[in-house]
Design a protein around this motif. Structure first.
Motif, PDB file in Angstrom:
ATOM      1  N   ARG A  73      68.878  -2.182  26.318  1.00 56.98           N
ATOM      2  CA  ARG A  73      68.986  -0.728  26.233  1.00 56.98           C
ATOM      3  C   ARG A  73      68.851  -0.098  27.618  1.00 56.98           C
ATOM      4  O   ARG A  73      69.645   0.759  28.018  1.00 56.98           O
ATOM      5  N   ARG A  74      67.850  -0.593  28.380  1.00 61.66           N
ATOM      6  CA  ARG A  74      67.584  -0.032  29.705  1.00 61.66           C
ATOM      7  C   ARG A  74      68.739  -0.343  30.665  1.00 61.66           C
ATOM      8  O   ARG A  74      69.214   0.524  31.384  1.00 61.66           O
ATOM      9  N   GLU A  82      70.699   0.988  17.339  1.00 61.32           N
ATOM     10  CA  GLU A  82      70.481  -0.448  17.207  1.00 61.32           C
ATOM     11  C   GLU A  82      70.891  -0.972  15.822  1.00 61.32           C
ATOM     12  O   GLU A  82      71.396  -2.079  15.695  1.00 61.32           O
ATOM     13  N   ARG A 122      61.695  -7.978  20.940  1.00 62.53           N
ATOM     14  CA  ARG A 122      61.684  -6.533  21.201  1.00 62.53           C
ATOM     15  C   ARG A 122      62.009  -6.263  22.684  1.00 62.53           C
ATOM     16  O   ARG A 122      62.804  -5.389  23.021  1.00 62.53           O
ATOM     17  N   ARG A 123      61.359  -7.042  23.577  1.00 66.21           N
ATOM     18  CA  ARG A 123      61.606  -6.859  25.016  1.00 66.21           C
ATOM     19  C   ARG A 123      63.055  -7.161  25.379  1.00 66.21           C
ATOM     20  O   ARG A 123      63.648  -6.479  26.201  1.00 66.21           O
ATOM     21  N   TYR A 124      63.612  -8.209  24.756  1.00 63.42           N
ATOM     22  CA  TYR A 124      65.006  -8.584  25.016  1.00 63.42           C
ATOM     23  C   TYR A 124      65.928  -7.404  24.705  1.00 63.42           C
ATOM     24  O   TYR A 124      66.796  -7.050  25.507  1.00 63.42           O
ATOM     25  N   LEU A 125      65.707  -6.767  23.551  1.00 70.97           N
ATOM     26  CA  LEU A 125      66.561  -5.634  23.172  1.00 70.97           C
ATOM     27  C   LEU A 125      66.259  -4.409  24.036  1.00 70.97           C
ATOM     28  O   LEU A 125      67.179  -3.688  24.441  1.00 70.97           O
ATOM     29  N   ASP A 126      64.982  -4.191  24.350  1.00 72.56           N
ATOM     30  CA  ASP A 126      64.637  -3.036  25.202  1.00 72.56           C
ATOM     31  C   ASP A 126      65.275  -3.173  26.587  1.00 72.56           C
ATOM     32  O   ASP A 126      65.719  -2.185  27.181  1.00 72.56           O
ATOM     33  N   ASP A 127      65.318  -4.412  27.117  1.00 73.99           N
ATOM     34  CA  ASP A 127      65.970  -4.643  28.410  1.00 73.99           C
ATOM     35  C   ASP A 127      67.450  -4.294  28.339  1.00 73.99           C
ATOM     36  O   ASP A 127      68.004  -3.707  29.270  1.00 73.99           O
ATOM     37  N   LEU A 168      73.614  -1.909  21.087  1.00 71.56           N
ATOM     38  CA  LEU A 168      73.007  -1.270  22.264  1.00 71.56           C
ATOM     39  C   LEU A 168      73.981  -1.250  23.428  1.00 71.56           C
ATOM     40  O   LEU A 168      74.067  -0.257  24.164  1.00 71.56           O
TER      41      LEU A 168
END
Lengths: 329, 219
Positions: free
Chosen positions: A316-317, A48, A309-314, A42
């Motif tokens: 990405r963002r 991913e 999931r949130r860790y990876l989404d953060d 990411l």
């Protein structure tokens, strides 16, 4: 393209694993620390699940045959590029001809044992049965179906040639969300079918005593040393499907945790299963270190997965935000 | 109809395991095959993987609770129509004994039979493929003569060549690639069981039948 300079091996090409081939007798494989590989991808603007190089024996050296943006995630292994230190979990640029060296992991605030070399564009080996992960037993997937050797050259995906923003990074999940129980790394486990077939003493020991990761531990399974686990009556099971994380107890009484290269079937009694969200934690635990098992239920496992999931989404963002700022600047 | 309720357990938060009640049988396996085919169509299920009279279901994430899948499995078990797969019959020429069958002597010692008796009993039945597992292309077979059953070895052989024909407890099988094995190897075949470049990479599928043909006996 990158060229492997190291003589030692056991490094393999891995992505997030092979899904849907269990019915062919093919296990999932995939990165032991899936969060580290996904995070590295990411950061680089990759998908991913692109493939990277999983390194578990050090030192490990590679030469970039062309300019390439890269990140080294997972264990902090004091990486240098032509002798100049590069930060872990950080996006860096290499020029053609430069040599990246990874040293044995440092005993840092968070101690891991496997590093991931992630490349912009991903390691572009052919997809086999839906994945680029190396299937060691079947001798396919990854690079030539085997661990990497000195002189191997790995292709990098075409997308890697485009210039990418460098000079930023993220914190390892192990630092952001450490999980400890009585001073030791904790691994969350759900009881499995034969849990209640063990003596009360054995069950108590399983949950309360520390477990040491023995040298007979690898990508197939972690053999643990600790109190002997005894069933109330001898158990003989029919061969059945298993997944990475299943904790089997062979007749000797010392458990084996199935890891990413696990066979898709087994027959030993199962006392528990490491939750999917914590497999990376165990995958990073060094040989000789100790861990504890902590009881978890389905809902707890789902919450842990949601955190991952949130860790990876953060990441990405934040990566998109950073790139946006750079483009405007 | 099967009256007994199958046991369903959790394999962590990514898979469930259903165990057929009762003794291992081809009839129960036909029910497992039918259930696998049905469960594969359920939206929560990623893959339905038959084992020896059991079925593993891997689930799509996230799944807030497994209760619905468990209930559905227990309802479907007595309702499915057993699937009598009529697969292909594949004949495998086997060289029994010699270098390719290093543990024949152990099987003879355990069973008290001579080489010809073991070979005859091993090559006599048609072996239904119950399931694929263990390693790529490997077949779990039913139907071995219990007279030649031999316990697994105390310590596994670290690297047995692909094509090894072995006996482990009440089961027999043919390894599909080089690897470790705790079974007693009594012969060898040269068949290729797995090719990852093919759309159907396994030579055999559940419901197919293996017939061993005695190519040669080395005494």
């Amino acid at each position: 393209m990158i060229e492997i300079l190291s003589q030692t091996a056991l490094a393999t090409v891995q992505d997030l694993g092979r899904v849907g081939a269990l019915g062919f007798g093919v296990g999932t494989s995939g990165a032991m620390d899936n969060l580290a590989l996904a995070a590295g991808n990411l950061l680089l603007g990759n998908a991913e699940g692109d493939a990277g190089v999983e390194v578990q024996v050090f030192p490990f050296d590679v030469r970039f045959q062309a300019a390439c943006t890269f990140a080294v995630t997972g264990a902090d292994c004091g990486a240098t590029l032509d002798g100049v230190p590069v930060l872990p979990w950080w996006v860096c640029a290499a020029r053609a001809g430069q040599v990246l060296q990874l040293r044995p992991p440092r005993v840092a605030a968070w101690r891991g044992s496997r590093a991931y070399l992630c490349l912009a564009g991903g390691v572009d080996v052919p997809v086999a049965l839906g994945s680029r992960s190396t299937q060691l037993r079947g001798a396919f997937g990854g690079h030539a179906g085997r661990a990497l050797r000195q002189g191997d050259v790995l292709p990098v995906g075409a997308a890697g040639a485009a210039p990418r923003a460098v000079g930023f990074g993220v914190q390892p999940a192990g630092l952001v969300e450490p999980l400890l129980q009585d001073g030791l790394p904790a691994i969350r486990v759900m009881p499995a079918a034969e849990h209640d077939c063990y003596t009360p003493d054995s069950r108590a020991a399983f949950w309360q005593q520390p477990w040491k990761i023995t040298p007979q531990s690898d990508r197939y399974g972690f053999r643990l040393a600790g109190p002997s686990l005894t069933p109330t009556v001898p158990l003989e099971l029919r061969s059945h499907g298993i997944v990475p994380g299943v904790i089997q107890v062979p007749h000797g009484g010392q458990p084996i945790v199935q890891m990413r290269d696990a066979q898709p079937t087994g027959g030993y009694p199962k006392i528990g299963t490491v939750i999917d969200a914590d497999l990376w934690r165990l995958g990073q635990a060094p040989i000789g270190s100790q861990i504890r098992f902590v009881a978890c239920d389905w809902a707890g496992a789902q919450q842990a997965s949601a955190w991952n999931r949130r860790y990876l989404d953060d990441i990405r963002r934040l990566t998109a935000l950073y790139r946006g700022l750079r483009d405007r600047g | 109809m099967s009256e007994a309720v199958p046991l369903v357990s959790l394999l962590g938060d990514t898979a469930l395991l259903l165990e057929a009640p009762g003794a291992t049988s081809l009839e129960a396996q036909r029910r497992i095959w039918a259930l696998a085919r049905e469960a594969q169509t359920w939206p929560e299920i990623a893959e339905a993987v038959p084992g020896m009279n059991n079925l593993m279901l891997t689930v799509h994430q996230p799944l807030p609770s497994p209760a619905g899948v468990i209930r559905r499995l227990q309802e479907a078990w007595p309702a499915v129509v057993p699937l009598a797969l009529a697969g292909r019959v594949v004949e495998l020429p086997v060289t029994y004994g010699g270098e390719g069958g290093p543990h024949m002597a152990d099987v003879l010692a355990h069973t008290g039979l001579d080489v010809d008796e073991v070979v005859a009993r091993h090559a006599a039945p048609d072996y239904p493929v119950y399931a694929i597992g263990s390693h790529p292309g490997y077949c779990y077979l039913g139907g071995m003569d219990p007279r030649i059953a031999t316990p697994r070895r105390h310590s596994p052989v670290l690297r047995l060549p692909g094509g090894s024909v072995s006996i482990g407890g009440q089961q027999t099988g043919v390894s599909a690639s080089d690897g470790p094995s705790g079974w007693n190897t009594i012969g060898s075949t040269t068949m290729c069981f797995f090719d990852p470049s093919l759309p159907q990479p396994c030579l055999l599928s559940p419901g197919d039948t293996i017939r061993f043909r005695v190519a040669r006996v080395i005494r």
